[in-house]
Design a protein around this motif. Structure first.
Motif, PDB file in Angstrom:
ATOM      1  N   VAL A 102       0.847  -1.193   0.000  1.00 18.39           N
ATOM      2  CA  VAL A 102       0.000   0.000   0.000  1.00 18.39           C
ATOM      3  C   VAL A 102       0.878   1.237   0.000  1.00 18.39           C
ATOM      4  CG1 VAL A 102      -0.190   0.107   2.535  1.00 18.39           C
ATOM      5  CG2 VAL A 102      -1.999   1.086   1.116  1.00 18.39           C
ATOM      6  N   MET A 103       0.362   2.297  -0.579  1.00 20.37           N
ATOM      7  CA  MET A 103       1.038   3.604  -0.502  1.00 20.37           C
ATOM      8  C   MET A 103       0.014   4.637  -0.056  1.00 20.37           C
ATOM      9  SD  MET A 103       1.264   5.082  -4.390  1.00 20.37           S
ATOM     10  CE  MET A 103       1.549   6.697  -3.765  1.00 20.37           C
ATOM     11  N   HIS A 104       0.485   5.704   0.546  1.00 19.63           N
ATOM     12  CA  HIS A 104      -0.356   6.823   0.981  1.00 19.63           C
ATOM     13  C   HIS A 104       0.152   8.072   0.257  1.00 19.63           C
ATOM     14  CE1 HIS A 104      -0.764   3.857   4.237  1.00 19.63           C
ATOM     15  NE2 HIS A 104      -2.025   4.241   4.184  1.00 19.63           N
ATOM     16  N   PRO A 105      -0.521   8.476  -0.821  1.00 18.11           N
ATOM     17  CA  PRO A 105       0.023   9.517  -1.692  1.00 18.11           C
ATOM     18  C   PRO A 105      -0.023  10.943  -1.164  1.00 18.11           C
ATOM     19  CG  PRO A 105      -2.126   8.866  -2.477  1.00 18.11           C
ATOM     20  CD  PRO A 105      -1.775   7.938  -1.343  1.00 18.11           C
ATOM     21  N   CYS A 106      -0.889  11.234  -0.213  1.00 18.33           N
ATOM     22  CA  CYS A 106      -1.096  12.639   0.187  1.00 18.33           C
ATOM     23  C   CYS A 106      -1.215  12.756   1.701  1.00 18.33           C
ATOM     24  CB  CYS A 106      -2.357  13.191  -0.471  1.00 18.33           C
ATOM     25  SG  CYS A 106      -2.500  12.845  -2.219  1.00 18.33           S
ATOM     26  N   ILE A 107      -0.252  12.281   2.455  1.00 22.03           N
ATOM     27  CA  ILE A 107      -0.395  12.155   3.907  1.00 22.03           C
ATOM     28  C   ILE A 107      -0.598  13.481   4.634  1.00 22.03           C
ATOM     29  CG2 ILE A 107       0.811   9.958   4.027  1.00 22.03           C
ATOM     30  CD1 ILE A 107       3.306  11.501   4.957  1.00 22.03           C
ATOM     31  N   GLY A 108      -0.294  14.592   4.006  1.00 23.31           N
ATOM     32  CA  GLY A 108      -0.468  15.888   4.648  1.00 23.31           C
ATOM     33  C   GLY A 108      -1.889  16.408   4.611  1.00 23.31           C
ATOM     34  N   TYR A 109      -2.724  15.885   3.686  1.00 18.73           N
ATOM     35  CA  TYR A 109      -4.074  16.434   3.584  1.00 18.73           C
ATOM     36  C   TYR A 109      -5.139  15.416   3.185  1.00 18.73           C
ATOM     37  CZ  TYR A 109      -2.983  16.607  -1.398  1.00 18.73           C
ATOM     38  OH  TYR A 109      -2.608  16.281  -2.666  1.00 18.73           O
ATOM     39  N   SER A 110      -4.826  14.118   3.175  1.00 19.66           N
ATOM     40  CA  SER A 110      -5.826  13.128   2.781  1.00 19.66           C
ATOM     41  C   SER A 110      -5.544  11.789   3.455  1.00 19.66           C
ATOM     42  CB  SER A 110      -5.796  12.941   1.260  1.00 19.66           C
ATOM     43  OG  SER A 110      -6.687  11.923   0.862  1.00 19.66           O
ATOM     44  N   ASP A 111      -6.620  11.027   3.701  1.00 24.44           N
ATOM     45  CA  ASP A 111      -6.448   9.675   4.244  1.00 24.44           C
ATOM     46  C   ASP A 111      -6.410   8.622   3.130  1.00 24.44           C
ATOM     47  OD1 ASP A 111      -9.112   9.521   3.417  1.00 24.44           O
ATOM     48  OD2 ASP A 111      -9.876   8.838   5.357  1.00 24.44           O
ATOM     49  N   GLU A 112      -6.276   9.057   1.877  1.00 29.96           N
ATOM     50  CA  GLU A 112      -6.271   8.131   0.744  1.00 29.96           C
ATOM     51  C   GLU A 112      -5.176   7.089   0.876  1.00 29.96           C
ATOM     52  OE1 GLU A 112      -6.056   8.043  -4.141  1.00 29.96           O
ATOM     53  OE2 GLU A 112      -5.633   9.910  -3.103  1.00 29.96           O
ATOM     54  N   ARG A 113      -5.546   5.856   0.534  1.00 29.27           N
ATOM     55  CA  ARG A 113      -4.572   4.773   0.417  1.00 29.27           C
ATOM     56  C   ARG A 113      -4.724   4.178  -0.971  1.00 29.27           C
ATOM     57  NH1 ARG A 113      -8.911   1.512   1.755  1.00 29.27           N
ATOM     58  NH2 ARG A 113      -8.677  -0.675   1.203  1.00 29.27           N
ATOM     59  N   ILE A 114      -3.629   3.729  -1.543  1.00 29.06           N
ATOM     60  CA  ILE A 114      -3.665   3.083  -2.848  1.00 29.06           C
ATOM     61  C   ILE A 114      -2.990   1.722  -2.712  1.00 29.06           C
ATOM     62  CG2 ILE A 114      -3.023   3.199  -5.267  1.00 29.06           C
ATOM     63  CD1 ILE A 114      -3.020   6.247  -5.040  1.00 29.06           C
ATOM     64  N   GLU A 115      -3.758   0.688  -2.998  1.00 31.16           N
ATOM     65  CA  GLU A 115      -3.255  -0.686  -2.932  1.00 31.16           C
ATOM     66  C   GLU A 115      -2.582  -1.014  -4.262  1.00 31.16           C
ATOM     67  OE1 GLU A 115      -3.397  -2.457  -0.191  1.00 31.16           O
ATOM     68  OE2 GLU A 115      -4.873  -1.305   0.965  1.00 31.16           O
ATOM     69  N   ILE A 116      -1.364  -1.544  -4.200  1.00 32.02           N
ATOM     70  CA  ILE A 116      -0.550  -1.795  -5.387  1.00 32.02           C
ATOM     71  C   ILE A 116      -0.592  -3.280  -5.757  1.00 32.02           C
ATOM     72  CG2 ILE A 116       1.769  -1.618  -6.376  1.00 32.02           C
ATOM     73  CD1 ILE A 116       2.310   0.518  -4.143  1.00 32.02           C
ATOM     74  N   PHE A 117      -0.886  -3.546  -7.040  1.00 32.20           N
ATOM     75  CA  PHE A 117      -0.953  -4.923  -7.535  1.00 32.20           C
ATOM     76  C   PHE A 117      -0.050  -5.095  -8.745  1.00 32.20           C
ATOM     77  CE2 PHE A 117      -4.842  -4.677  -5.147  1.00 32.20           C
ATOM     78  CZ  PHE A 117      -5.014  -5.957  -4.644  1.00 32.20           C
ATOM     79  N   LEU A 118       0.501  -6.303  -8.881  1.00 37.86           N
ATOM     80  CA  LEU A 118       1.202  -6.739 -10.084  1.00 37.86           C
ATOM     81  C   LEU A 118       0.323  -7.799 -10.738  1.00 37.86           C
ATOM     82  CD1 LEU A 118       3.718  -6.898 -11.929  1.00 37.86           C
ATOM     83  CD2 LEU A 118       4.652  -8.588 -10.326  1.00 37.86           C
ATOM     84  N   ALA A 119       0.027  -7.629 -12.020  1.00 35.68           N
ATOM     85  CA  ALA A 119      -0.819  -8.560 -12.772  1.00 35.68           C
ATOM     86  C   ALA A 119      -0.001  -9.155 -13.902  1.00 35.68           C
ATOM     87  CB  ALA A 119      -2.042  -7.832 -13.325  1.00 35.68           C
ATOM     88  N   LYS A 120      -0.062 -10.484 -14.033  1.00 38.75           N
ATOM     89  CA  LYS A 120       0.692 -11.190 -15.078  1.00 38.75           C
ATOM     90  C   LYS A 120      -0.203 -12.214 -15.769  1.00 38.75           C
ATOM     91  CE  LYS A 120       5.386 -10.798 -13.721  1.00 38.75           C
ATOM     92  NZ  LYS A 120       6.604 -11.569 -13.567  1.00 38.75           N
ATOM     93  N   ASP A 121       0.334 -12.795 -16.838  1.00 38.83           N
ATOM     94  CA  ASP A 121      -0.407 -13.758 -17.664  1.00 38.83           C
ATOM     95  C   ASP A 121      -1.707 -13.115 -18.148  1.00 38.83           C
ATOM     96  OD1 ASP A 121       1.603 -15.601 -17.239  1.00 38.83           O
ATOM     97  OD2 ASP A 121       0.560 -16.617 -15.613  1.00 38.83           O
ATOM     98  N   LEU A 122      -1.540 -12.062 -18.942  1.00 37.50           N
ATOM     99  CA  LEU A 122      -2.664 -11.256 -19.405  1.00 37.50           C
ATOM    100  C   LEU A 122      -3.247 -11.796 -20.707  1.00 37.50           C
ATOM    101  CD1 LEU A 122      -1.082  -7.725 -18.894  1.00 37.50           C
ATOM    102  CD2 LEU A 122      -2.487  -9.004 -17.294  1.00 37.50           C
ATOM    103  N   ARG A 123      -4.540 -11.555 -20.865  1.00 37.37           N
ATOM    104  CA  ARG A 123      -5.194 -11.819 -22.149  1.00 37.37           C
ATOM    105  C   ARG A 123      -6.154 -10.676 -22.420  1.00 37.37           C
ATOM    106  NH1 ARG A 123     -10.328 -14.495 -21.912  1.00 37.37           N
ATOM    107  NH2 ARG A 123     -10.882 -14.832 -19.747  1.00 37.37           N
TER     108      ARG A 123
END
Length: 184
Positions: free
Chosen positions: A111-132
């Motif tokens: 997870v990352m928190h992009p705007c810790i000074g003014y937002s509680d937003e969290r962004i969950e990071i995923f890696l996706a493979k074997d795409l179609r």
């Protein structure tokens, strides 16, 4: 109560604005030294970002207009978590809707928190493979272009300023060791 010596305790809280996506709050807090202060911040439902890797090692990016800065940005696929939606389901949905790809293998990278000074937003990071490719399913009013970049080209784009989006930079560098390991 917390034993963190830097903790700020909420005294009271008020809603300043409630929009479709964002909610602005204003809290009165007690600082570590006992004085009172105000904190204004944005409540955000959270989001996901996906590093989607094709079989040939290229990554899927999208270019879309971002109104607050009045220009288009090159970024990784991402989107808001809907109420009650689990993060992996959101990642699968956003990758399909925006790029037209589905992935067989998924890895939650953190997870990352992009705007810790003014937002509680969290962004969950995923890696996706074997795409179609199965075809995109854009939301109404969503316009974007899909672009494919090699890993080295994406890193260069960060360093030369073609990619400036924070979630994209964080996710790319979080996934980089796994992407480089796969290339060997």
């Amino acid at each position: 109560m917390t034993d963190d010596p830097l903790h700020e305790a909420e005294i009271d809280s008020e809603s300043v604005f409630e929009g479709a996506l964002l909610k602005v709050r204003r809290d009165r807090v007690q600082l570590p030294d006992g004085t009172l202060a105000y904190r204004e911040y944005i409540r955000h439902p959270g989001a996901v970002v996906i590093v989607a890797c094709l079989g040939d090692g290229r990554l899927i990016f999208e270019r879309q207009f971002r109104y607050p800065l009045r220009r288009a940005f090159l970024e990784l696929p991402a989107g808001k978590i809907d109420p009650g939606e689990d993060i992996a389901g959101c990642a699968r949905r956003e990758l399909r809707e925006e790029t037209g790809y589905e992935a067989e293998r998924w890895h939650h990278l953190g997870v990352m928190h992009p705007c810790i000074g003014y937002s509680d937003e969290r962004i969950e990071i995923f890696l996706a493979k074997d795409l179609r490719h199965v075809g995109h399913a854009w939301d109404e009013g969503e316009f974007l272009e899909v672009h494919l970049l090699g890993v080295d080209e994406a890193v260069t784009a960060v360093h030369d300023g073609r990619i400036t989006d924070g979630k994209t930079i964080a996710a790319l560098f979080r996934a980089l060791p796994l992407l480089q390991e796969s290339a060997r």
